[in-house]
Write an enzyme that holds these catalytic residues in place. Structure first.
Site, PDB file in Angstrom:
ATOM      1  N   HIS A 247     146.361  -6.025  58.750  1.00 37.86           N
ATOM      2  CA  HIS A 247     144.992  -6.331  58.292  1.00 37.86           C
ATOM      3  C   HIS A 247     144.969  -7.727  57.686  1.00 37.86           C
ATOM      4  O   HIS A 247     145.885  -8.107  56.969  1.00 37.86           O
ATOM      5  CB  HIS A 247     144.480  -5.288  57.298  1.00 37.86           C
ATOM      6  CG  HIS A 247     145.232  -5.212  55.995  1.00 37.86           C
ATOM      7  ND1 HIS A 247     144.972  -6.071  54.935  1.00 37.86           N
ATOM      8  CD2 HIS A 247     146.213  -4.390  55.557  1.00 37.86           C
ATOM      9  CE1 HIS A 247     145.761  -5.767  53.918  1.00 37.86           C
ATOM     10  NE2 HIS A 247     146.537  -4.755  54.264  1.00 37.86           N
TER      11      HIS A 247
ATOM     12  N   ASP B 166     142.475  -8.948  55.765  1.00 39.66           N
ATOM     13  CA  ASP B 166     141.797  -9.091  54.473  1.00 39.66           C
ATOM     14  C   ASP B 166     142.814  -8.983  53.339  1.00 39.66           C
ATOM     15  O   ASP B 166     143.872  -8.371  53.482  1.00 39.66           O
ATOM     16  CB  ASP B 166     140.646  -8.092  54.306  1.00 39.66           C
ATOM     17  CG  ASP B 166     141.044  -6.636  54.528  1.00 39.66           C
ATOM     18  OD1 ASP B 166     142.027  -6.388  55.271  1.00 39.66           O
ATOM     19  OD2 ASP B 166     140.388  -5.736  53.965  1.00 39.66           O
TER      20      ASP B 166
ATOM     21  N   ASP C 269     150.746  -8.801  50.943  1.00 39.63           N
ATOM     22  CA  ASP C 269     149.789  -7.805  51.454  1.00 39.63           C
ATOM     23  C   ASP C 269     148.631  -8.515  52.127  1.00 39.63           C
ATOM     24  O   ASP C 269     147.619  -8.740  51.512  1.00 39.63           O
ATOM     25  CB  ASP C 269     149.312  -6.938  50.290  1.00 39.63           C
ATOM     26  CG  ASP C 269     148.412  -5.808  50.728  1.00 39.63           C
ATOM     27  OD1 ASP C 269     148.374  -5.507  51.938  1.00 39.63           O
ATOM     28  OD2 ASP C 269     147.732  -5.237  49.875  1.00 39.63           O
TER      29      ASP C 269
ATOM     30  N   GLU D 180     140.567  -3.496  55.711  1.00 45.90           N
ATOM     31  CA  GLU D 180     141.479  -2.412  55.333  1.00 45.90           C
ATOM     32  C   GLU D 180     141.385  -2.154  53.840  1.00 45.90           C
ATOM     33  O   GLU D 180     141.395  -1.020  53.393  1.00 45.90           O
ATOM     34  CB  GLU D 180     142.926  -2.776  55.699  1.00 45.90           C
ATOM     35  CG  GLU D 180     143.914  -1.611  55.512  1.00 45.90           C
ATOM     36  CD  GLU D 180     144.607  -1.584  54.161  1.00 45.90           C
ATOM     37  OE1 GLU D 180     145.398  -0.667  53.918  1.00 45.90           O
ATOM     38  OE2 GLU D 180     144.355  -2.463  53.323  1.00 45.90           O
ATOM     39  N   GLU D 181     141.298  -3.245  53.062  1.00 47.12           N
ATOM     40  CA  GLU D 181     141.340  -3.100  51.609  1.00 47.12           C
ATOM     41  C   GLU D 181     140.131  -2.342  51.064  1.00 47.12           C
ATOM     42  O   GLU D 181     140.227  -1.631  50.077  1.00 47.12           O
ATOM     43  CB  GLU D 181     141.423  -4.479  50.946  1.00 47.12           C
ATOM     44  CG  GLU D 181     142.701  -5.254  51.267  1.00 47.12           C
ATOM     45  CD  GLU D 181     143.941  -4.647  50.631  1.00 47.12           C
ATOM     46  OE1 GLU D 181     143.819  -3.645  49.913  1.00 47.12           O
ATOM     47  OE2 GLU D 181     145.046  -5.169  50.878  1.00 47.12           O
TER      48      GLU D 181
ATOM     49  N   GLU E  45     153.018  -3.721  56.761  1.00 44.54           N
ATOM     50  CA  GLU E  45     152.829  -3.741  55.304  1.00 44.54           C
ATOM     51  C   GLU E  45     154.197  -3.995  54.658  1.00 44.54           C
ATOM     52  O   GLU E  45     155.248  -3.740  55.267  1.00 44.54           O
ATOM     53  CB  GLU E  45     152.292  -2.388  54.824  1.00 44.54           C
ATOM     54  CG  GLU E  45     150.894  -2.052  55.325  1.00 44.54           C
ATOM     55  CD  GLU E  45     149.776  -2.644  54.483  1.00 44.54           C
ATOM     56  OE1 GLU E  45     150.061  -3.470  53.587  1.00 44.54           O
ATOM     57  OE2 GLU E  45     148.612  -2.283  54.733  1.00 44.54           O
TER      58      GLU E  45
HETATM   59 ZN   LIG Z   1     147.868  -3.935  52.895  1.00 45.30          ZN
END
Ligand SMILES: [Zn+2]
Length: 442
Positions: free
Chosen positions: A109, A111, A142, A176-177, A200
């Protein structure tokens, strides 16, 4: 197992491109893709996806870069009402295999969470900086570091002339966040593969599980009245303090948490036990008035075994409702004016991948062979692997660079977020070796 000569050659080539890997991660960090609340305009998501698409196109991958149609996604799982994708494209880059092999998707992801509190950062969160072998910046761990590693792995496989029998896909998504809608957009677009690796920051562990979660607002009723004058009993029309009544609900949450902590069958080899806790409290209209109501936001995290027949949190919601109703009924006011719960429309579902899935063993061996052995594990929170696994039938493990400091604290979402550069290199190597073995290099 040990690395073959071809695998070793690819790993060496990745090691030689260490500076390029850091530069790519820094480029991704420099683009502002901090997570949105619904209604906010796009940030630099399109620029980031175009950058990745350009690099992957150069490897010979077929590029699908598109803005999902909000209408088409309305009502789909994990897509909150009112969400649109204007200026937020998704990317699927597919390098076709020679045929007959298993297909693999690398997913990440784009974001990242907010940079606040900005003033506590040692350096600019958007200007990545290497200090003591660590790459600092928002999203470094992340998970823009993981994305840079997967892209470099795909590039080196291509430039080394490695033929994979199965397709190797790189898919990057937004959202995703905040919701999980980006992963749903990939699945709705038709993304399918035999296995997935979501990069991740797992610290080289192989995640095969995550918890689901539900959020709701518990409204505790009170009755307003002058705070400085005598109030009769509530039955005689007196005021009732909603903040004081909220403590009864907080006690109920605490007692259910304790019960879940002890209940047989709720332990899990890779996940913490289920839990619930209040995370936001809002009450009061005026300093000299009894508060008329108190709203407590409750976060509920649950393990796969507690999911309902469809794999979602309906049973957990019901249990929380019934528990709070029963525990608060001992209070005479709350017995007649029971708290209500408004659940958010979009909970996220738990994930459990059998450790017998081939990708689990392939990734575990590959990371050991590049010198970074990991253990099977899980994420107490949630990641897009749940969406790919559950809705597209792509068993999607988590695997990536170190994401925890020496005290075991998560680096994700932190001030001065960083990822060790050595770890990024090893992650790219582990991914490349896993792809060669899973998709059968010829
Ligand atoms: Zn993440």
């Amino acid at each position: 197992m040990a690395l073959s000569d071809v695998e070793r050659g690819v790993c060496d080539a990745i090691g030689e491109r260490r500076d390029e890997l850091v530069a790519l991660a820094a480029e991704l960090i420099a683009l502002d893709t901090t997570a949105r609340t619904i209604g906010e305009p796009a940030r630099q998501e399109a620029a980031l996806q175009e950058l990745l698409a350009g690099r992957l196109r150069a490897t010979g991958a077929e590029i699908d870069l598109w803005e999902p149609d909000a209408e088409q996604l309305r009502g789909k799982p994990l897509v909150p009402p009112g969400l649109d994708f204007a200026g937020r494209p998704q990317l699927i880059a597919r390098r076709r295999g020679s045929g007959g092999g298993r297909s693999l998707v690398f997913n990440g992801h784009i974001d990242a969470v907010s940079i606040e509190p900005r003033e506590r950062w040692t350096s600019d969160p958007f200007a990545a900086e290497v200090r003591d072998g660590r790459l600092y910046g928002r999203g470094s761990c992340d998970m823009k570091g993981g994305i840079a590693a997967m892209v470099l792995a795909a590039e080196v496989l291509a430039s080394s002339g490695v033929e994979l029998a199965g397709d190797l896909i790189v898919a990057t998504n937004t959202d995703e966040e905040s919701s999980g809608a980006g992963g749903t957009a990939l699945v709705e677009r038709g993304l399918r593969a035999d296995a997935g690796i979501v990069t991740e920051a797992t610290g080289f562990d192989v995640w095969v599980a995550c918890r689901g979660s539900e959020y709701g607002v518990v409204r505790i009723p009170g009755r307003p009245g002058h705070a400085e004058v005598r109030q009769p009993d509530w039955r005689d029309g007196g005021a009732v303090n909603a903040i004081e009544k909220a403590t009864v609900v907080i006690d109920a949450m605490r007692s259910l948490r304790a019960e879940w902590a002890a209940r047989d069958g709720l332990d899990h080899p890779y996940l913490s036990r289920p839990a619930l806790l209040p995370t936001v409290a809002a009450a009061g209209e005026w300093p000299v008035t009894y508060p008329a109501a108190c709203d407590l936001t409750v976060a509920v995290m649950y393990v796969p075994r507690q999911a309902d027949a469809g794999g979602w949190g309906a049973d957990v919601r019901r249990e929380v409702e019934e528990w709070i109703a029963r525990e608060t009924a001992a209070d005479d006011w709350l017995a007649e004016h029971p708290p209500t719960i408004d659940w958010w429309p979009n909970g996220v579902m738990p994930l459990e991948i059998p450790s017998t899935e081939p990708i689990v063993g392939v990734m575990s061996e590959a990371t050991a062979d590049v010198g970074r052995p990991g253990a099977l594990g899980g994420l107490d929170s949630w990641y897009d692997g749940a969406t790919l696994t559950r809705f597209a039938g792509i068993p999607s493990i988590g695997y990536g660079p170190p994401g925890f400091d020496a005290d075991g604290l998560s680096l994700a979402h932190m001030v001065d977020e960083y990822v060790p550069v050595d770890g990024l290199v090893a992650c790219a190597q582990g991914l490349a070796v896993a792809a060669m073995r899973y998709c059968a290099a010829t």
